[in-house]
Design a protein around this motif. Structure first.
Motif, short mmCIF file in Angstrom:
data_model
loop_
_atom_site.label_atom_id
_atom_site.label_comp_id
_atom_site.label_asym_id
_atom_site.label_seq_id
_atom_site.Cartn_x
_atom_site.Cartn_y
_atom_site.Cartn_z
N VAL A 12 0.85 -1.21 0.00
CA VAL A 12 0.00 0.00 0.00
C VAL A 12 0.88 1.25 0.00
CG1 VAL A 12 -1.77 1.30 1.27
CG2 VAL A 12 -1.94 -1.20 1.10
N LYS A 13 1.96 1.23 0.79
CA LYS A 13 2.88 2.38 0.83
C LYS A 13 3.42 2.69 -0.55
CE LYS A 13 4.59 2.51 5.42
NZ LYS A 13 5.45 1.97 6.41
N SER A 14 3.72 1.65 -1.31
CA SER A 14 4.32 1.89 -2.63
C SER A 14 3.26 2.28 -3.67
CB SER A 14 5.07 0.64 -3.10
OG SER A 14 4.14 -0.38 -3.41
N LEU A 15 1.98 2.12 -3.32
CA LEU A 15 0.91 2.35 -4.31
C LEU A 15 0.13 3.65 -4.08
CD1 LEU A 15 -0.49 -1.31 -4.35
CD2 LEU A 15 0.67 -0.17 -6.26
N LEU A 16 0.22 4.23 -2.89
CA LEU A 16 -0.62 5.41 -2.59
C LEU A 16 0.26 6.62 -2.29
CD1 LEU A 16 -3.57 6.40 -2.11
CD2 LEU A 16 -3.26 5.82 0.31
N GLY A 29 -8.87 3.30 -0.89
CA GLY A 29 -8.65 1.87 -1.11
C GLY A 29 -8.87 1.48 -2.57
N ARG A 30 -9.80 2.14 -3.21
CA ARG A 30 -10.08 1.87 -4.63
C ARG A 30 -8.86 2.24 -5.50
NH1 ARG A 30 -13.82 -0.92 -7.71
NH2 ARG A 30 -12.79 -0.72 -9.69
N ILE A 31 -8.26 3.40 -5.19
CA ILE A 31 -7.06 3.83 -5.93
C ILE A 31 -5.94 2.80 -5.75
CG2 ILE A 31 -5.16 5.52 -5.94
CD1 ILE A 31 -7.25 7.11 -6.79
N VAL A 32 -5.77 2.36 -4.50
CA VAL A 32 -4.71 1.38 -4.21
C VAL A 32 -4.96 0.12 -5.04
CG1 VAL A 32 -3.77 -0.14 -2.43
CG2 VAL A 32 -4.25 2.27 -1.89
N TYR A 33 -6.19 -0.34 -5.06
CA TYR A 33 -6.54 -1.57 -5.79
C TYR A 33 -6.28 -1.41 -7.28
CZ TYR A 33 -9.59 -5.25 -7.70
OH TYR A 33 -10.09 -6.32 -8.39
N LYS A 35 -2.74 -2.52 -12.10
CA LYS A 35 -1.92 -2.03 -13.24
C LYS A 35 -0.47 -2.45 -13.08
CE LYS A 35 -4.58 2.11 -14.05
NZ LYS A 35 -4.67 3.34 -13.30
N SER A 36 0.01 -2.51 -11.85
CA SER A 36 1.44 -2.77 -11.66
C SER A 36 1.71 -4.21 -11.19
CB SER A 36 2.02 -1.77 -10.67
OG SER A 36 1.30 -1.83 -9.45
#
Ligand SMILES: NC(=O)c1ccc[n+]([C@@H]2O[C@H](COP(=O)([O-])OP(=O)(O)OC[C@H]3O[C@@H](n4cnc5c(N)ncnc54)[C@H](O)[C@@H]3O)[C@@H](O)[C@H]2O)c1
Length: 330
Positions: free
Chosen positions: A15-19, A311-315, A320-321
């Motif tokens: 999550v840290k790397s995604l948000l 949470g949606r953005i993280v998902y 994508k990655s």
């Protein structure tokens, strides 16, 4: 019927790397707008109180129709955890599909909570603080304080941050970490009055007896009151709250558990004296600050819609990655 179903597990590190803060701000501002337009479902948080451990546990469900997203967060607040090296606040978030109800992802949401809480503070200050604000005062220098400053930095040209905590070591640790994203002057203090000499005051302590006195706050100050998020918590003297224009994140939650909960339960403030919900201001239904001498308070209790939107953005970013671990559910 044999339908194969799996879900995505995302750790705190994932999550840290995604948000990042810009995405969190965009997500939370949209969620506030939808809330202001009545396009969200968000039953009040439900609480379990562990009084002998000075802690609580909450569940927070929400549905954002526009984002076609729903979910539930489970989150605790245990201020004594810091003594044993654990965070005060820890969370887990489940993202569900509104279409089928199926869980899509489960993620560590401790970092997400700090980011979406910081984002809310930044957005509130954007609408309520004086745009030329340069001096930030922090009362409390823990986990939430860091992301509050991170978000304020996106909107204001900050040149001084005064950091108060009851522990000077916490102030020092705060400065070390904050310098990674904001180089400016830092003043560390164990006197809360020093932090109130500012344009934007941020309070993030778990106190039940107000730490900020009315007499210390000058006209024109904006206050992000973040710490009071359960019944009986209060960081600001009632006289200060009475003197200010009060904007809450959600009226029902704030009356139950926000900064206004104690003054209202004692009959010293009426619910009608709450000026607006932040979403109404973001949606353009109500003005934010209207004068340079107004004292404004954003009473943040933390909304489940902030978690679902973030949470949606993280998902989506994880998909994508190709981050995270696919778990077989059935
Ligand atoms: N509004 C929201 O959305 C939201 C979200 C998360 C947490 N919170 C609340 O914010 C508060 C802080 O959470 P955190 O994760 O930053 O906790 P934390 O334990 O990381 O930080 C709290 C800080 O307050 C300091 N403190 C405690 N008592 C104090 C006192 N009497 N005087 C001065 N300083 C004192 C501690 O030393 C610590 O540095 C909690 O009350 C939590 O419930 C609100």
């Amino acid at each position: 019927m044999g339908v194969a179903m799996d879900l995505l597990w995302l750790s705190e590190d994932d999550v840290k790397s995604l948000l990042n803060m810009d995405d969190a701000i965009a997500a939370v501002e949209n969620a506030f707008r939808d809330h202001g337009l009545g396009k969200t479902q968000m039953p009040p948080k439900s609480y379990l109180y562990f009084s002998k451990y000075d802690g609580d546990l909450r569940t927070m469900p929400a549905y954002l129709e526009g984002l076609n997203s729903a979910g539930v967060k489970i989150v605790n607040v245990h201020p004594r955890n810091r003594d044993i090296g654990m965070p005060t606040v820890m969370a887990l978030f489940v993202l569900n599909s509104p279409e089928t109800g199926a869980p899509l992802a489960v993620m560590g949401a401790t970092y997400l909570t700090s980011m979406r809480t910081g984002a809310a503070g930044g957005i509130a200050a954007k609408y309520l603080a004086r745009p030329e604000s340069k001096v930030v005062g922090m009362v409390g220098a823990g986990a939430q304080a860091r992301t509050q400053l991170m978000a304020l930095d996106r909107f204001f040209d900050i040149d001084l941050v005064t950091v108060y905590d009851r522990s000077i070591e916490s102030c020092r640790a705060f400065e070390r970490e904050a310098r990674a994203f904001l180089e400016c002057d830092y003043k560390l203090t164990t006197n809360p009055q020093d932090a109130c000499e500012c344009d934007i005051l941020v309070t993030t302590t778990p106190v039940r007896s107000p730490v900020v006195k009315d007499a210390w706050v000058k006209p024109g100050t904006h206050i992000n009151a973040i710490g009071a998020d359960a019944k009986g918590k209060q960081e600001l003297e009632t006289a200060l709250t009475r003197r200010a224009k009060i904007v809450v994140d959600d009226a029902a939650q704030a009356i139950h558990s926000g900064e206004v909960n104690v003054p209202i339960s004692e009959g010293k403030l009426k619910p009608e004296e709450i000026y607006a919900q932040i979403g109404e201001i973001v949606a353009g239904k109500v003005h934010g600050r209207t004068g340079k001498d107004e004292i404004t308070i954003f009473d943040s209790t933390g909304l489940a819609i902030q978690d679902v939107a973030s949470g949606r953005i993280v998902y989506e970013t994880a998909l994508k990655s190709s981050k995270g671990l696919r778990l077989k559910l059935m």
